[in-house]
Design a protein around this motif. Structure first.
Motif, PDB file in Angstrom:
ATOM      1  N   GLY A  45       3.154  -1.276   3.636  1.00  0.00           N
ATOM      2  CA  GLY A  45       2.184  -2.099   4.343  1.00  0.00           C
ATOM      3  C   GLY A  45       1.731  -1.551   5.685  1.00  0.00           C
ATOM      4  O   GLY A  45       0.787  -2.067   6.276  1.00  0.00           O
ATOM      5  N   TYR A  63       5.211  -3.700  12.264  1.00  0.00           N
ATOM      6  CA  TYR A  63       5.313  -3.089  10.946  1.00  0.00           C
ATOM      7  C   TYR A  63       6.157  -1.819  11.035  1.00  0.00           C
ATOM      8  O   TYR A  63       5.823  -0.893  11.757  1.00  0.00           O
ATOM      9  CB  TYR A  63       3.912  -2.785  10.402  1.00  0.00           C
ATOM     10  CG  TYR A  63       3.067  -4.035  10.404  1.00  0.00           C
ATOM     11  CD1 TYR A  63       3.152  -4.943   9.364  1.00  0.00           C
ATOM     12  CD2 TYR A  63       2.237  -4.333  11.473  1.00  0.00           C
ATOM     13  CE1 TYR A  63       2.412  -6.111   9.393  1.00  0.00           C
ATOM     14  CE2 TYR A  63       1.493  -5.491  11.512  1.00  0.00           C
ATOM     15  CZ  TYR A  63       1.591  -6.382  10.459  1.00  0.00           C
ATOM     16  OH  TYR A  63       0.870  -7.544  10.482  1.00  0.00           O
ATOM     17  N   LYS A 101      10.010  -3.540   3.425  1.00  0.00           N
ATOM     18  CA  LYS A 101       8.644  -3.501   2.898  1.00  0.00           C
ATOM     19  C   LYS A 101       8.144  -4.920   2.656  1.00  0.00           C
ATOM     20  O   LYS A 101       7.016  -5.266   3.038  1.00  0.00           O
ATOM     21  CB  LYS A 101       8.598  -2.724   1.579  1.00  0.00           C
ATOM     22  CG  LYS A 101       8.759  -1.235   1.704  1.00  0.00           C
ATOM     23  CD  LYS A 101       8.697  -0.605   0.321  1.00  0.00           C
ATOM     24  CE  LYS A 101       8.884   0.885   0.348  1.00  0.00           C
ATOM     25  NZ  LYS A 101       8.762   1.479  -0.998  1.00  0.00           N
ATOM     26  N   ASN A 114       7.286  -6.537   5.929  1.00  0.00           N
ATOM     27  CA  ASN A 114       5.996  -6.065   6.441  1.00  0.00           C
ATOM     28  C   ASN A 114       4.842  -6.758   5.737  1.00  0.00           C
ATOM     29  O   ASN A 114       3.889  -7.220   6.366  1.00  0.00           O
ATOM     30  CB  ASN A 114       5.863  -4.545   6.251  1.00  0.00           C
ATOM     31  CG  ASN A 114       6.735  -3.737   7.184  1.00  0.00           C
ATOM     32  OD1 ASN A 114       7.304  -4.231   8.142  1.00  0.00           O
ATOM     33  ND2 ASN A 114       6.846  -2.456   6.883  1.00  0.00           N
ATOM     34  N   TRP A 115       4.932  -6.851   4.408  1.00  0.00           N
ATOM     35  CA  TRP A 115       3.861  -7.483   3.636  1.00  0.00           C
ATOM     36  C   TRP A 115       3.786  -8.982   3.906  1.00  0.00           C
ATOM     37  O   TRP A 115       2.698  -9.560   3.926  1.00  0.00           O
ATOM     38  CB  TRP A 115       4.045  -7.202   2.143  1.00  0.00           C
ATOM     39  CG  TRP A 115       3.454  -5.881   1.787  1.00  0.00           C
ATOM     40  CD1 TRP A 115       4.086  -4.684   1.715  1.00  0.00           C
ATOM     41  CD2 TRP A 115       2.088  -5.624   1.499  1.00  0.00           C
ATOM     42  NE1 TRP A 115       3.193  -3.691   1.396  1.00  0.00           N
ATOM     43  CE2 TRP A 115       1.972  -4.237   1.249  1.00  0.00           C
ATOM     44  CE3 TRP A 115       0.957  -6.419   1.415  1.00  0.00           C
ATOM     45  CZ2 TRP A 115       0.746  -3.651   0.932  1.00  0.00           C
ATOM     46  CZ3 TRP A 115      -0.260  -5.828   1.105  1.00  0.00           C
ATOM     47  CH2 TRP A 115      -0.360  -4.454   0.864  1.00  0.00           C
ATOM     48  N   ASN A 122       0.451 -10.813   5.122  1.00  0.00           N
ATOM     49  CA  ASN A 122      -0.118 -11.929   4.380  1.00  0.00           C
ATOM     50  C   ASN A 122      -0.268 -13.155   5.269  1.00  0.00           C
ATOM     51  O   ASN A 122      -1.282 -13.836   5.241  1.00  0.00           O
ATOM     52  CB  ASN A 122       0.770 -12.246   3.169  1.00  0.00           C
ATOM     53  CG  ASN A 122      -0.015 -12.640   1.951  1.00  0.00           C
ATOM     54  OD1 ASN A 122      -1.229 -12.461   1.882  1.00  0.00           O
ATOM     55  ND2 ASN A 122       0.664 -13.181   0.972  1.00  0.00           N
ATOM     56  N   ILE A 128       2.408  -8.552  -4.254  1.00  0.00           N
ATOM     57  CA  ILE A 128       3.123  -7.862  -3.179  1.00  0.00           C
ATOM     58  C   ILE A 128       4.304  -7.099  -3.758  1.00  0.00           C
ATOM     59  O   ILE A 128       4.535  -5.938  -3.423  1.00  0.00           O
ATOM     60  CB  ILE A 128       3.582  -8.853  -2.090  1.00  0.00           C
ATOM     61  CG1 ILE A 128       2.381  -9.338  -1.285  1.00  0.00           C
ATOM     62  CG2 ILE A 128       4.629  -8.221  -1.181  1.00  0.00           C
ATOM     63  CD1 ILE A 128       2.689 -10.452  -0.300  1.00  0.00           C
ATOM     64  N   VAL A 165       5.046  -3.120  -3.485  1.00  0.00           N
ATOM     65  CA  VAL A 165       6.309  -2.633  -2.918  1.00  0.00           C
ATOM     66  C   VAL A 165       7.047  -1.740  -3.911  1.00  0.00           C
ATOM     67  O   VAL A 165       7.693  -0.772  -3.532  1.00  0.00           O
ATOM     68  CB  VAL A 165       7.177  -3.828  -2.456  1.00  0.00           C
ATOM     69  CG1 VAL A 165       8.608  -3.414  -2.174  1.00  0.00           C
ATOM     70  CG2 VAL A 165       6.557  -4.481  -1.214  1.00  0.00           C
TER      71      VAL A 165
END
Length: 191
Positions: free
Chosen positions: A47, A67, A76, A79-80, A84, A100, A104
């Motif tokens: 991300g 991030y 990961k 981060n996503w 979002n 997601i 990932v």
């Protein structure tokens, strides 16, 4: 499932046709990213580069220090989750947990529709639809945002406390096992 916020998410879009994929790659090549683009599925799985893209077009939406470049699946996902919740929401995008997880996991074809949606939002007139003041809900949104950030900080603190307690308990179990071993070797008689 990618959709605009407030709408029912739709099924994952089909793979991009080769021409659209070439156009997407050419667009990416023109952006100042921290890492060279080699393999889309791997490059964007944490991300970070997607956050950099949004930062390039909408600097006020992204704090890059949030991030962490990583190979760790949990980081990961973190981060996503931030993307979002804090960024895509303001772009009126929503990416499902399923999508997601596919990104990932470096699933081929999973990132491209997300990149296309982000490109559309940040480059093609999305600024006209996006009002940073948020209209009559602007002050509420910032208060909710502040509350979410406070809750995230509290959660991080609690998670750190739990980790410290687990480490301490593991240490105590190790000491107990050592003591049992000593007593067993000494014939089981306490001293």
């Amino acid at each position: 499932m990618l959709g605009a916020t407030g709408q029912t998410p739709r099924a994952s879009p089909p793979p991009l046709p080769p021409g659209a994929l070439r156009g997407l790659c050419a667009w990416l090549d023109g952006l100042p990213l921290s890492r060279p683009k080699r393999h889309l599925a791997r490059d964007f799985s944490d991300g970070v580069m997607l956050a950099e893209i949004v930062k390039h077009f909408r600097p006020q939406l992204v704090d890059l220090h949030n991030y962490v470049p990583t190979c760790n699946t949990d980081q990961k996902l973190s981060n996503w989750s931030i993307l979002n919740r804090k960024v895509f929401h303001k772009l009126r995008l929503w990416v499902s947990e399923t999508d997601i997880r596919k990104v990932v996991a470096n699933t081929p074809g999973a990132i491209e529709p997300i990149l296309c949606a982000v490109r559309e939002k940040v480059t093609d007139g999305a600024a006209h639809h996006w009002d940073p003041a948020g209209g009559p809900w602007g002050h509420l949104d910032s208060r909710v945002q502040q509350l979410l950030e406070e809750k995230e900080q509290a959660l991080a603190l609690l998670q750190e406390m739990v980790k410290m307690k687990v480490v301490r308990l593991e240490h105590l179990v190790k000491l107990k096992d050592q003591r049992i071993g000593e007593l067993t070797r000494a014939g089981g008689e306490p001293q």
